[in-house]
Motif scaffolding. Structure first.
Motif, mmCIF file in Angstrom:
data_model
loop_
_atom_site.group_PDB
_atom_site.id
_atom_site.type_symbol
_atom_site.label_atom_id
_atom_site.label_comp_id
_atom_site.label_asym_id
_atom_site.label_seq_id
_atom_site.Cartn_x
_atom_site.Cartn_y
_atom_site.Cartn_z
ATOM 1 N N ASN A 486 -93.920 -0.174 28.331
ATOM 2 C CA ASN A 486 -94.837 -1.203 27.857
ATOM 3 C C ASN A 486 -95.169 -0.999 26.386
ATOM 4 N N ASN A 490 -93.881 -3.539 23.518
ATOM 5 C CA ASN A 490 -94.853 -4.171 22.621
ATOM 6 C C ASN A 490 -94.487 -3.900 21.165
ATOM 7 N N LYS A 493 -91.807 -6.027 20.070
ATOM 8 C CA LYS A 493 -92.211 -7.434 19.961
ATOM 9 C C LYS A 493 -92.913 -7.708 18.641
ATOM 10 N N ILE A 522 -102.956 -4.782 14.067
ATOM 11 C CA ILE A 522 -104.004 -5.504 14.820
ATOM 12 C C ILE A 522 -105.280 -5.484 13.986
ATOM 13 N N LEU A 537 -103.534 -11.494 21.618
ATOM 14 C CA LEU A 537 -104.141 -11.757 20.322
ATOM 15 C C LEU A 537 -103.357 -12.832 19.575
ATOM 16 N N LEU A 549 -101.258 -8.359 30.291
ATOM 17 C CA LEU A 549 -101.616 -7.420 31.362
ATOM 18 C C LEU A 549 -101.070 -6.019 31.132
ATOM 19 N N LEU A 551 -101.087 -3.735 28.619
ATOM 20 C CA LEU A 551 -101.959 -2.664 28.131
ATOM 21 C C LEU A 551 -103.088 -2.300 29.109
HETATM 22 P P1 ADP Z 1 -98.584 -8.609 26.411
HETATM 23 O O1 ADP Z 1 -97.862 -8.669 27.694
HETATM 24 O O2 ADP Z 1 -99.082 -9.943 25.932
HETATM 25 O O3 ADP Z 1 -97.916 -7.816 25.389
HETATM 26 P P2 ADP Z 1 -100.356 -6.382 26.405
HETATM 27 O O4 ADP Z 1 -101.549 -6.081 27.230
HETATM 28 O O5 ADP Z 1 -99.255 -5.428 26.465
HETATM 29 O O6 ADP Z 1 -99.893 -7.861 26.793
HETATM 30 O O7 ADP Z 1 -100.857 -6.557 24.931
HETATM 31 C C1 ADP Z 1 -101.970 -7.308 24.667
HETATM 32 C C2 ADP Z 1 -101.970 -7.814 23.239
HETATM 33 O O8 ADP Z 1 -102.162 -6.704 22.349
HETATM 34 C C3 ADP Z 1 -100.693 -8.427 22.795
HETATM 35 O O9 ADP Z 1 -100.626 -9.794 23.144
HETATM 36 C C4 ADP Z 1 -100.770 -8.260 21.295
HETATM 37 O O10 ADP Z 1 -101.559 -9.281 20.745
HETATM 38 C C5 ADP Z 1 -101.485 -6.922 21.134
HETATM 39 N N1 ADP Z 1 -100.529 -5.832 20.904
HETATM 40 C C6 ADP Z 1 -100.067 -4.969 21.836
HETATM 41 N N2 ADP Z 1 -99.220 -4.055 21.255
HETATM 42 C C7 ADP Z 1 -99.182 -4.356 19.934
HETATM 43 C C8 ADP Z 1 -98.497 -3.780 18.808
HETATM 44 N N3 ADP Z 1 -97.692 -2.720 18.929
HETATM 45 N N4 ADP Z 1 -98.705 -4.372 17.600
HETATM 46 C C9 ADP Z 1 -99.483 -5.425 17.469
HETATM 47 N N5 ADP Z 1 -100.174 -6.019 18.490
HETATM 48 C C10 ADP Z 1 -100.038 -5.478 19.706
#
Ligand code: ADP
Length: 587
Positions: A486, A490, A493, A522, A537, A549, A551
């Protein structure tokens, strides 16, 4: 007039006896009257006068015998005896002072011897007079003294009485003060206890006990307003014993309505009681209306609003002072606090129960739905895959592309369903960990190679900094893999270029892993939100097909292992997610 044979000797004998008798007298007037009659008898005359002696030695009053005013005027001008005339003045002289006169008319008829003997008699009279005067003065003095003593005694008694009264008053004030200090101290303590009570029955009873300590109250009640039903609910009622609670409709008139309407305190004692009650259209709220002589009632205020009334009633005519009024008001404030606390607590309790119930329902729904969805979804994915392999005949490029999309969408949906199922299980407390001793290095390698497949030609370098002597940890390998994947997915992504680095370090008790990227980063205000469920976000909305979900679930997994997860990030520079695990798992 008859004169005896030897008038001289007879006269002297008589005079001697008289002078002795003269000295028996104790006061002036009878002595002078005696002297007059005896002088007349001695002189055998019928008219005479004797001066009465005053303090100033002035002859003031004459005794009758037919004398005129002029006669009297003459009297006090003659200091010496005169024997030449028919009228004789015999001065009464003692200690060189003229005390008065003996006055005789018709003296020419008296024998010469008698005339000579009369001054002698007058001397005796004067002496007797002096004595009597002395006695009288002494007596007077004594009387004055006694009077003064009596007055003084009376004064003293009066002063003493006053003093006693003052002492008693002072003592009363002191006692009252003591009592007040005592009751104030008690009141303070009790008030705090009352306000802290969530059990209202206990708070009411404590208030009643406090009131009985500080004032006379044969009857006592607390009535609260039930706004929905427009009723008063008497939640505590004591009237020669605890009575059951009761309700009655709110009216325009009555003591409680008056207090509620005006927010005022009512204190009515003795004579004014009936008038005050009648003015409010109130009846005495007790089963003993005839006996109640004092009423004290105060509003219960919570949040600047009257929520009820508290009242004490006494059979004593002047039971309540202003101090009592203040004390009851103080207690009322505390009771009101207790009531509003209890109400808030109750509301919170209900809300919590409702939330828990809703959450349980949600989890149950998710668990069953996920399960029901997974089976057909797996079929879709598998059949699309089989079709793509051409097992049911040749397919063209367009068909292959569509089948790929069906597969991708299916897998995405499956991932989502799996996440939901995990979350539901975690929340229902039904997710179990299969713990084993694990070396993280192979796990890191395999997740990194999976990640490489996700980079889609982006210029991103995957790095790892893992010490060779990395100790093992006791973890659930599947869940650990899920967490790492995960974090890495992320990172891919939200990173366009640069590098993604997995670092591991450890100390005696913990082992920490971080996944750092050089991506979008972030915003500080968003940092606390990333671990909330279903939160995506701004930065992510368009880029990823995420669910929000990943994180929260990862964090929960780590916490189930007894660890922690957190994030640091700078917008435009990148993010770094951490998780720390205990090296010796303790479950
Ligand atoms: P998702 O399945 O949408 O990635 P997560 O719970 O894994 O859901 O992440 C929640 C949100 O946290 C993401 O939609 C993103 O906005 C932010 N996020 C998570 N990891 C990163 C990262 N490495 N860099 C920037 N934003 C992040």
């Amino acid at each position: 007039m008859t004169i005896s044979a030897d008038p001289t000797s007879q006269f002297f004998q008589q005079a001697l006896a008289l002078s002795q008798a003269l000295h028996e007298f104790k006061s002036v007037t009878p002595l002078l009257e005696f002297a007059l009659t005896q002088t007349l008898a001695l002189s055998q005359l019928e008219r005479g006068l004797i001066g009465l002696v005053s303090e100033t030695n002035e002859v003031k009053v004459a005794v009758a015998c037919g004398l005129t005013e002029t006669d009297l005027a003459r009297v006090h001008l003659r200091p010496q005896a005169e024997f030449n005339a028919d009228t004789i003045y015999l001065p009464l002289i003692a200690q060189e002072a003229v005390l008065g006169f003996i006055y005789l008319e018709g003296a020419n008829s008296l024998p010469a011897t008698l005339k000579v003997g009369l001054p002698h008699f007058a001397n005796h009279v004067a002496l007797a007079l002096t004595n009597v005067r002395a006695i009288e003065t002494a007596h007077q003095l004594q009387v004055t003294l006694e009077q003064k003593m009596a007055e003084r005694t009376a004064d003293l008694t009066q002063a003493n009485r006053q003093l006693q009264k003052e002492i008693a008053e002072r003592r009363r004030v002191e006692d009252a003060l003591d009592e007040r200090v005592l009751s104030l101290a008690a009141l303070y303590q009790i008030s705090q206890d009352i306000a802290a009570q969530l059990d209202l029955e206990a708070a009411y009873a404590a208030t009643h006990r406090a009131i009985e300590q500080i004032m006379s109250a044969e009857a006592f009640y607390i009535a609260l307003v039930d706004e929905a039903r427009q009723e008063f609910e008497v939640v505590y009622l004591f009237d020669r014993g605890r009575l059951p609670n009761r309700r009655y409709p709110m009216q325009q008139t009555g003591l409680n309505s008056y207090i509620l309407r005006t927010g005022r305190t009512v204190r009515a004692v003795d004579d004014s009681l009936t008038a005050v009650m009648t003015a409010m259209g109130a009846k005495i709220a007790t089963t003993q209306p005839g006996s109640v002589r004092s009423v004290l009632a105060v509003p219960l205020n919570a949040d600047a609003k009257a929520i009820g009334v508290m009242s004490a009633q006494s059979y004593a005519p002047y039971a309540y002072t202003e101090t009592h009024e203040q004390m009851l008001a103080t207690l009322a404030n505390q009771v009101a606090i207790a009531i509003s606390n209890a109400r808030l607590f109750q509301a919170a309790q209900v809300a919590r129960l409702e939330a828990e119930q809703a959450n349980r329902l949600k989890s149950r729904f998710l668990a069953s739905m996920s399960h029901e969805l997974r089976t057909p979804l797996n079929s879709i994915i598998n059949f699309a895959y089989l079709l793509g392999l051409g097992v049911e005949g040749e397919i063209n490029l367009a068909q292959a592309d569509l089948l790929n999309r069906i597969g991708d969408s299916g897998r995405y949906l499956l991932g989502l369903i799996n996440d939901l199922l995990d979350l539901a299980k975690i929340e229902a407390g039904k997710l179990e960990l299969f713990l084993e001793e694990l070396d993280l290095r192979p796990l890191i390698n395999s997740t990194l190679s999976t990640t490489a497949g996700l980079l889609r030609n982006k210029p991103i370098e995957l790095r790892q900094e893992v010490p060779d002597d990395l100790p093992t940890v006791v973890v659930d390998a599947t869940r650990m893999r899920q967490v790492l994947l995960n974090l890495l997915s992320n990172a891919t992504k939200f990173t366009l270029q640069g590098h993604i680095t997995v670092r591991v370090w450890f100390d005696a008790t913990t082992l920490t892993v971080s996944v750092q990227d050089t991506g979008l980063g972030i915003a500080p205000r968003d940092l606390p939100k990333v671990f909330e469920e279903f939160i995506q976000l701004e930065n992510a909305a368009r880029q990823s097909g995420g669910t929000g979900l990943g994180l929260p679930i990862s964090k929960k997994f780590i916490e189930m292992h007894g660890g922690q997860m957190w994030v640091e990030s700078v917008v435009g520079e990148g993010s770094r997610f951490f998780f720390k695990l205990p090296r010796h798992h303790s479950t």
